[in-house]
Design a protein around this motif. Structure first.
Motif, PDB file in Angstrom:
ATOM      1  N   GLU A 189     -51.566  -6.415   0.116  1.00 47.39           N
ATOM      2  CA  GLU A 189     -52.185  -7.507   0.868  1.00 47.39           C
ATOM      3  C   GLU A 189     -51.660  -8.860   0.408  1.00 47.39           C
ATOM      4  OE1 GLU A 189     -54.955  -4.059   1.267  1.00 47.39           O
ATOM      5  OE2 GLU A 189     -53.841  -4.991  -0.378  1.00 47.39           O
ATOM      6  N   ALA A 190     -51.488  -9.005  -0.893  1.00 50.78           N
ATOM      7  CA  ALA A 190     -50.962 -10.265  -1.441  1.00 50.78           C
ATOM      8  C   ALA A 190     -49.528 -10.492  -0.967  1.00 50.78           C
ATOM      9  CB  ALA A 190     -51.029 -10.241  -2.960  1.00 50.78           C
ATOM     10  N   ILE A 191     -48.768  -9.419  -0.844  1.00 45.36           N
ATOM     11  CA  ILE A 191     -47.392  -9.540  -0.353  1.00 45.36           C
ATOM     12  C   ILE A 191     -47.400  -9.980   1.106  1.00 45.36           C
ATOM     13  CG2 ILE A 191     -45.303  -8.242   0.219  1.00 45.36           C
ATOM     14  CD1 ILE A 191     -45.735  -6.594  -2.284  1.00 45.36           C
ATOM     15  N   ILE A 192     -48.268  -9.374   1.916  1.00 43.65           N
ATOM     16  CA  ILE A 192     -48.360  -9.770   3.323  1.00 43.65           C
ATOM     17  C   ILE A 192     -48.747 -11.242   3.432  1.00 43.65           C
ATOM     18  CG2 ILE A 192     -49.862  -9.576   5.343  1.00 43.65           C
ATOM     19  CD1 ILE A 192     -49.589  -6.685   5.333  1.00 43.65           C
ATOM     20  N   GLU A 193     -49.709 -11.674   2.625  1.00 37.70           N
ATOM     21  CA  GLU A 193     -50.126 -13.077   2.651  1.00 37.70           C
ATOM     22  C   GLU A 193     -48.955 -13.996   2.309  1.00 37.70           C
ATOM     23  OE1 GLU A 193     -54.838 -12.473   1.456  1.00 37.70           O
ATOM     24  OE2 GLU A 193     -53.372 -13.018  -0.079  1.00 37.70           O
ATOM     25  N   ALA A 194     -48.133 -13.593   1.351  1.00 34.47           N
ATOM     26  CA  ALA A 194     -46.976 -14.399   0.964  1.00 34.47           C
ATOM     27  C   ALA A 194     -45.944 -14.443   2.086  1.00 34.47           C
ATOM     28  CB  ALA A 194     -46.351 -13.844  -0.312  1.00 34.47           C
ATOM     29  N   ILE A 195     -45.757 -13.324   2.791  1.00 33.41           N
ATOM     30  CA  ILE A 195     -44.831 -13.301   3.922  1.00 33.41           C
ATOM     31  C   ILE A 195     -45.324 -14.237   5.024  1.00 33.41           C
ATOM     32  CG2 ILE A 195     -43.909 -11.864   5.790  1.00 33.41           C
ATOM     33  CD1 ILE A 195     -43.866  -9.519   3.824  1.00 33.41           C
ATOM     34  N   VAL A 196     -46.625 -14.198   5.293  1.00 28.73           N
ATOM     35  CA  VAL A 196     -47.207 -15.075   6.312  1.00 28.73           C
ATOM     36  C   VAL A 196     -47.053 -16.536   5.900  1.00 28.73           C
ATOM     37  CG1 VAL A 196     -49.353 -15.756   7.463  1.00 28.73           C
ATOM     38  CG2 VAL A 196     -48.820 -13.332   7.141  1.00 28.73           C
ATOM     39  N   ASP A 197     -47.307 -16.846   4.639  1.00 24.87           N
ATOM     40  CA  ASP A 197     -47.152 -18.224   4.143  1.00 24.87           C
ATOM     41  C   ASP A 197     -45.710 -18.696   4.267  1.00 24.87           C
ATOM     42  OD1 ASP A 197     -49.807 -18.614   3.514  1.00 24.87           O
ATOM     43  OD2 ASP A 197     -49.591 -17.920   1.437  1.00 24.87           O
ATOM     44  N   ARG A 198     -44.773 -17.811   3.967  1.00 20.55           N
ATOM     45  CA  ARG A 198     -43.348 -18.165   4.080  1.00 20.55           C
ATOM     46  C   ARG A 198     -42.986 -18.481   5.526  1.00 20.55           C
ATOM     47  NH1 ARG A 198     -39.407 -13.281   3.343  1.00 20.55           N
ATOM     48  NH2 ARG A 198     -40.413 -12.864   5.364  1.00 20.55           N
ATOM     49  N   ASP A 199     -43.447 -17.634   6.456  1.00 20.49           N
ATOM     50  CA  ASP A 199     -43.157 -17.859   7.864  1.00 20.49           C
ATOM     51  C   ASP A 199     -43.825 -19.134   8.364  1.00 20.49           C
ATOM     52  OD1 ASP A 199     -41.707 -15.540   7.819  1.00 20.49           O
ATOM     53  OD2 ASP A 199     -43.233 -14.315   8.832  1.00 20.49           O
ATOM     54  N   LEU A 200     -45.045 -19.412   7.880  1.00 19.95           N
ATOM     55  CA  LEU A 200     -45.743 -20.623   8.284  1.00 19.95           C
ATOM     56  C   LEU A 200     -44.995 -21.858   7.800  1.00 19.95           C
ATOM     57  CD1 LEU A 200     -48.245 -21.942   9.577  1.00 19.95           C
ATOM     58  CD2 LEU A 200     -49.381 -21.759   7.341  1.00 19.95           C
ATOM     59  N   GLN A 201     -44.478 -21.811   6.581  1.00 15.62           N
ATOM     60  CA  GLN A 201     -43.711 -22.933   6.055  1.00 15.62           C
ATOM     61  C   GLN A 201     -42.464 -23.176   6.893  1.00 15.62           C
ATOM     62  OE1 GLN A 201     -44.496 -25.125   3.722  1.00 15.62           O
ATOM     63  NE2 GLN A 201     -42.585 -26.212   4.102  1.00 15.62           N
ATOM     64  N   GLN A 202     -41.788 -22.105   7.298  1.00 14.69           N
ATOM     65  CA  GLN A 202     -40.611 -22.242   8.153  1.00 14.69           C
ATOM     66  C   GLN A 202     -40.990 -22.847   9.498  1.00 14.69           C
ATOM     67  OE1 GLN A 202     -39.057 -18.257   8.238  1.00 14.69           O
ATOM     68  NE2 GLN A 202     -38.061 -18.441   6.227  1.00 14.69           N
ATOM     69  N   PHE A 203     -42.157 -22.446  10.022  1.00 14.24           N
ATOM     70  CA  PHE A 203     -42.623 -23.003  11.287  1.00 14.24           C
ATOM     71  C   PHE A 203     -42.899 -24.499  11.152  1.00 14.24           C
ATOM     72  CE2 PHE A 203     -46.452 -24.299  13.670  1.00 14.24           C
ATOM     73  CZ  PHE A 203     -45.946 -24.245  14.965  1.00 14.24           C
ATOM     74  N   TYR A 204     -43.524 -24.900  10.054  1.00  7.65           N
ATOM     75  CA  TYR A 204     -43.804 -26.321   9.837  1.00  7.65           C
ATOM     76  C   TYR A 204     -42.514 -27.134   9.744  1.00  7.65           C
ATOM     77  CZ  TYR A 204     -48.865 -26.066   9.107  1.00  7.65           C
ATOM     78  OH  TYR A 204     -50.223 -25.921   9.293  1.00  7.65           O
ATOM     79  N   GLU A 205     -41.523 -26.579   9.052  1.00  9.03           N
ATOM     80  CA  GLU A 205     -40.249 -27.278   8.941  1.00  9.03           C
ATOM     81  C   GLU A 205     -39.593 -27.453  10.303  1.00  9.03           C
ATOM     82  OE1 GLU A 205     -38.065 -24.926   6.156  1.00  9.03           O
ATOM     83  OE2 GLU A 205     -39.294 -25.551   4.441  1.00  9.03           O
ATOM     84  N   LEU A 206     -39.659 -26.412  11.128  1.00 11.79           N
ATOM     85  CA  LEU A 206     -39.113 -26.503  12.479  1.00 11.79           C
ATOM     86  C   LEU A 206     -39.882 -27.522  13.305  1.00 11.79           C
ATOM     87  CD1 LEU A 206     -37.396 -25.568  14.873  1.00 11.79           C
ATOM     88  CD2 LEU A 206     -39.011 -23.682  15.214  1.00 11.79           C
ATOM     89  N   SER A 207     -41.209 -27.497  13.214  1.00 12.32           N
ATOM     90  CA  SER A 207     -42.011 -28.420  14.013  1.00 12.32           C
ATOM     91  C   SER A 207     -41.782 -29.866  13.599  1.00 12.32           C
ATOM     92  CB  SER A 207     -43.497 -28.066  13.903  1.00 12.32           C
ATOM     93  OG  SER A 207     -43.985 -28.268  12.584  1.00 12.32           O
ATOM     94  N   GLU A 208     -41.517 -30.109  12.316  1.00 16.11           N
ATOM     95  CA  GLU A 208     -41.199 -31.466  11.868  1.00 16.11           C
ATOM     96  C   GLU A 208     -39.941 -31.969  12.551  1.00 16.11           C
ATOM     97  OE1 GLU A 208     -42.680 -33.773   9.991  1.00 16.11           O
ATOM     98  OE2 GLU A 208     -44.447 -32.464   9.942  1.00 16.11           O
TER      99      GLU A 208
END
Length: 228
Positions: free
Chosen positions: A81-100
């Motif tokens: 579960e912690a690994i999945i959360e980290a994968i989601v956080d990584r993808d969210l960070q990439q999304f934020y960078e793109l949206s910026e």
């Protein structure tokens, strides 16, 4: 002795600054190695989830894929579960960078279409569609994963609304209309990946053209319509 005298004769903070800089460099190097190991585990876990499903991918299999000992993997993540959360956080960070980046452009639609890689999204071997499906399936039976995905989805929708419609105060009817448009856009992006599983042979360029037309309607036609 001479080295001691030279250090002693330096201005009060110079010797300290040299030591501090060295400590910071060592700390930065350690953090970089730690981040590299985390990413190595996340990539191995992604490959395992895609190949064997969430339940079929054991921590032992993930550690083997990452070429690390199970204890080393548990040092960074205490559970799948912690690994999945980290994968989601990584993808969210990439999304934020793109949206910026999208916030800085004049023609939002053109930039969005440039970022919409239909070929990659429909390519099942990229693992992106499979990992999304695996996470969604796990969320249906795992409250911890569900909470993480729900929270992340909320952040994504908030950023999309800001990106497409700005932060100007609007009426309740306009707000609901904006949220509905954002929801449809999310459906489109999620659906493109899932369709790659069900219909991987679909023609890419015609799909891309139609997606552009639909996004144009959602982003350019901002008039509020209400049911009659």
């Amino acid at each position: 002795m001479r080295e001691g005298l030279m250090t002693k004769n330096l201005p009060p903070t110079q010797g300290q600054n040299t030591a501090t800089a060295s400590q910071h460099a060592a700390l930065s190097d350690k953090e970089s190695r730690s981040e590299a190991r985390r990413n190595q585990i996340l990539q191995a876990a992604t490959d395992c989830f895609c190949a064997h499903g969430f339940h079929g991918a054991s921590m032992s299999a993930i550690s083997k894929m990452a070429r690390m000992s199970p204890g080393h993997v548990y040092h960074y993540f205490d559970s799948k579960e912690a690994i999945i959360e980290a994968i989601v956080d990584r993808d969210l960070q990439q999304f934020y960078e793109l949206s910026e980046n999208l916030l800085q452009v004049d023609d939002l639609l053109d930039c969005m279409m440039a970022q919409l890689h239909v070929e990659e999204a429909l390519q099942v071997t990229s693992c992106n569609p499979l990992i999304m499906v695996e996470m969604s399936a796990e969320a249906s039976r795992n409250a911890r994963v569900a909470a993480k995905l729900h929270h992340t989805d909320q952040l994504v929708r908030q950023r999309f609304r800001q990106l497409f419609f700005g932060t100007t105060a609007v009426s309740e009817a306009e707000r609901l209309q904006q949220e509905a448009r954002v929801e449809v856009i999310c459906l489109i992006f999620d659906g493109v990946m899932v369709r790659g599983i069900h219909n991987p042979s679909t023609a890419r360029e015609p799909l891309r053209a139609v997606l552009g037309q639909v996004l144009h309607l959602l982003l350019k036609d901002t008039s509020v319509t209400t049911p009659t």
